[in-house]
Motif scaffolding. Structure first.
Motif, PDB file in Angstrom:
ATOM      1  N   SER A  99     123.333  47.653  70.910  1.00  0.00           N
ATOM      2  CA  SER A  99     123.614  46.232  70.694  1.00  0.00           C
ATOM      3  C   SER A  99     124.755  45.767  71.594  1.00  0.00           C
ATOM      4  O   SER A  99     124.529  45.203  72.659  1.00  0.00           O
ATOM      5  CB  SER A  99     123.925  45.980  69.215  1.00  0.00           C
ATOM      6  OG  SER A  99     124.854  46.941  68.734  1.00  0.00           O
ATOM      7  N   THR A 107     122.694  42.016  71.475  1.00  0.00           N
ATOM      8  CA  THR A 107     122.343  41.262  70.277  1.00  0.00           C
ATOM      9  C   THR A 107     122.315  42.227  69.102  1.00  0.00           C
ATOM     10  O   THR A 107     122.089  43.427  69.282  1.00  0.00           O
ATOM     11  CB  THR A 107     120.967  40.586  70.423  1.00  0.00           C
ATOM     12  OG1 THR A 107     120.686  39.810  69.254  1.00  0.00           O
ATOM     13  CG2 THR A 107     119.849  41.620  70.589  1.00  0.00           C
ATOM     14  N   TRP A 108     122.574  41.693  67.916  1.00  0.00           N
ATOM     15  CA  TRP A 108     122.364  42.495  66.707  1.00  0.00           C
ATOM     16  C   TRP A 108     120.940  42.301  66.210  1.00  0.00           C
ATOM     17  O   TRP A 108     120.297  43.244  65.755  1.00  0.00           O
ATOM     18  CB  TRP A 108     123.349  42.063  65.608  1.00  0.00           C
ATOM     19  CG  TRP A 108     124.787  42.347  65.889  1.00  0.00           C
ATOM     20  CD1 TRP A 108     125.785  41.428  66.065  1.00  0.00           C
ATOM     21  CD2 TRP A 108     125.412  43.627  66.038  1.00  0.00           C
ATOM     22  NE1 TRP A 108     126.977  42.059  66.305  1.00  0.00           N
ATOM     23  CE2 TRP A 108     126.786  43.413  66.299  1.00  0.00           C
ATOM     24  CE3 TRP A 108     124.936  44.945  65.968  1.00  0.00           C
ATOM     25  CZ2 TRP A 108     127.690  44.452  66.485  1.00  0.00           C
ATOM     26  CZ3 TRP A 108     125.842  45.983  66.163  1.00  0.00           C
ATOM     27  CH2 TRP A 108     127.200  45.735  66.418  1.00  0.00           C
ATOM     28  N   GLU A 144     114.583  43.008  71.389  1.00  0.00           N
ATOM     29  CA  GLU A 144     114.474  44.400  70.939  1.00  0.00           C
ATOM     30  C   GLU A 144     113.114  44.987  71.312  1.00  0.00           C
ATOM     31  O   GLU A 144     113.020  46.147  71.723  1.00  0.00           O
ATOM     32  CB  GLU A 144     114.703  44.473  69.432  1.00  0.00           C
ATOM     33  CG  GLU A 144     116.113  44.101  69.010  1.00  0.00           C
ATOM     34  CD  GLU A 144     116.264  44.021  67.509  1.00  0.00           C
ATOM     35  OE1 GLU A 144     116.130  45.062  66.835  1.00  0.00           O
ATOM     36  OE2 GLU A 144     116.507  42.908  66.988  1.00  0.00           O
ATOM     37  N   THR A 179     120.133  48.097  66.713  1.00  0.00           N
ATOM     38  CA  THR A 179     119.822  46.688  66.501  1.00  0.00           C
ATOM     39  C   THR A 179     119.046  46.609  65.197  1.00  0.00           C
ATOM     40  O   THR A 179     118.588  47.626  64.675  1.00  0.00           O
ATOM     41  CB  THR A 179     118.996  46.123  67.667  1.00  0.00           C
ATOM     42  OG1 THR A 179     117.842  46.969  67.886  1.00  0.00           O
ATOM     43  CG2 THR A 179     119.819  46.063  68.938  1.00  0.00           C
TER      44      THR A 179
END
Length: 359
Positions: free
Chosen positions: A158, A191-192, A198, A217
């Motif tokens: 992430s 990004t989370w 993803e 993530t």
């Protein structure tokens, strides 16, 4: 007479309202600020499960409120402020990027207790808490190192913060122990939670030959991409992601926040809350290992369970020397284990990992 009747009616109304008012004031209001949606299937989902556990534990003695998908930064500060103004007694802020916002808002509301997840800044009314996710990553690394056929393991990262870097290192160390030929390919998604990003990261890793993918993530998108590709193994992140069992999801790290949230809520209710720093792992039950499925050979399942138990007992520490840093400099001598201060600020790869850590 009309005035007397009106007064009696008012008194009766007030009499019925007072118990309700007292009941309302007796409730402890607990707020939650979530970085993703509660249906993300991973990080935020498990935090919300813990919120529900608080409700179940305390019943009508508590009221919980939450706001989901709150961006890190100014939006988070506004959301926390609004929650404090609405009467929250305790607020859990559940992402690393909420750290400064939590500290800023806590200064304005000294009578509100704040709990910040995965950060390191504290105040008289701000506690910090996190889990030793790296312990679970070590178990995943063992499984990944043994399950790969291509010797290429993908890792969707992430953000380049110590928590994520620790996880990459812990997984790599264990994978390398059981498979000296293993190679890690790390993709930084920044990004989370972003299913599209993803999924793209998973596809890129698969195209590079990775047949096992780990992630830090929060969505199940990498599982879906691996399922579509076929012959690729994955691990659940933060939650069990059980819909993808027994394959590609062969095991998972599960974040078990409920006991901590219940304990800290009780402390506010009984007046014993103090600012603390908590960092618990497999031993304490804050980190759990999801079911290792039958897609994994029985002997390897037993080996992974044994590693988990050894970490829980303290017999094994995932960061035990001899270990060098990526640049070849000495880090840990034979039998030496890393101290928490080094782990908490980790900003380097261990020897053998390729690529650089972004700034």
């Amino acid at each position: 007479m009309k005035l007397l009747k009106s007064a009696l009616v008012a008194m009766m109304a007030l009499g019925t309202a007072l118990p309700a008012l007292a009941e309302s004031h007796a409730k402890t209001k607990v707020g939650f600020i979530f970085v993703g949606p509660i249906g993300d299937g991973g990080w935020t989902y498990e935090h919300n499960q813990a919120r529900l556990a608080v409700e179940k534990e305390f019943g009508d003695k508590v009221e919980t409120v939450y706001q989901e998908s709150v961006p890190e930064g100014a939006d988070a500060e506004r959301a926390m402020t609004q929650m404090a103004l609405s009467g929250a007694n305790l607020i859990f802020t559940t992402s690393f990027g909420y750290m400064d916002a939590t500290i800023n808002v806590a200064k304005k509301f000294p009578n509100v207790k704040f709990e910040h997840a995965t950060g390191y800044k504290r105040a008289e009314n701000v506690s910090t808490y996190s889990a030793r996710f790296y312990e679970g990553r070590a178990v995943q690394g063992l499984l990944a190192g043994k399950m790969t056929k291509t010797n290429k393991i993908g890792y969707i990262a992430s953000f380049p913060i110590p928590e994520v870097i620790r996880g990459i290192n812990a997984a790599y160390i264990q994978a390398k122990k059981v498979n000296p030929d293993v190679e890690f390919k790390v993709v930084w998604a920044y990004t989370w939670f972003d299913p599209a990003k993803e999924a793209d990261a998973a596809k890129a890793l698969i195209e590079q030959g990775a047949d096992v993918i780990l992630q830090h993530t929060d969505s199940t998108a990498p599982q879906a991409a691996a399922e579509k590709a076929g012959n690729v193994y994955t691990f659940g992140q933060a939650s069990d992601m059980a819909e993808y069992k027994p394959k590609p999801r062969i095991s998972s790290i599960i974040d078990n926040w409920a006991p901590y949230y219940i304990e800290r809520t009780r402390a506010v209710m009984d007046g014993t809350w103090t600012s603390t720093d908590t960092w618990d792992g497999i031993k304490e039950g804050m980190v759990k290992i999801g079911e290792i499925t039958d897609a994994v050979p029985a002997e390897l399942r037993a080996e992974a369970e044994a590693l988990k138990d050894s970490i829980a007992s303290g017999e094994v520490h995932p960061f035990t020397g001899p270990l060098k840093k990526q640049d070849g400099s000495d880090w840990l001598a034979e039998g030496e284990t890393a101290d928490d201060a080094t782990l908490a600020s980790m900003n380097f790869y261990v020897e053998g990992l390729t690529g650089s850590i972004p700034n």
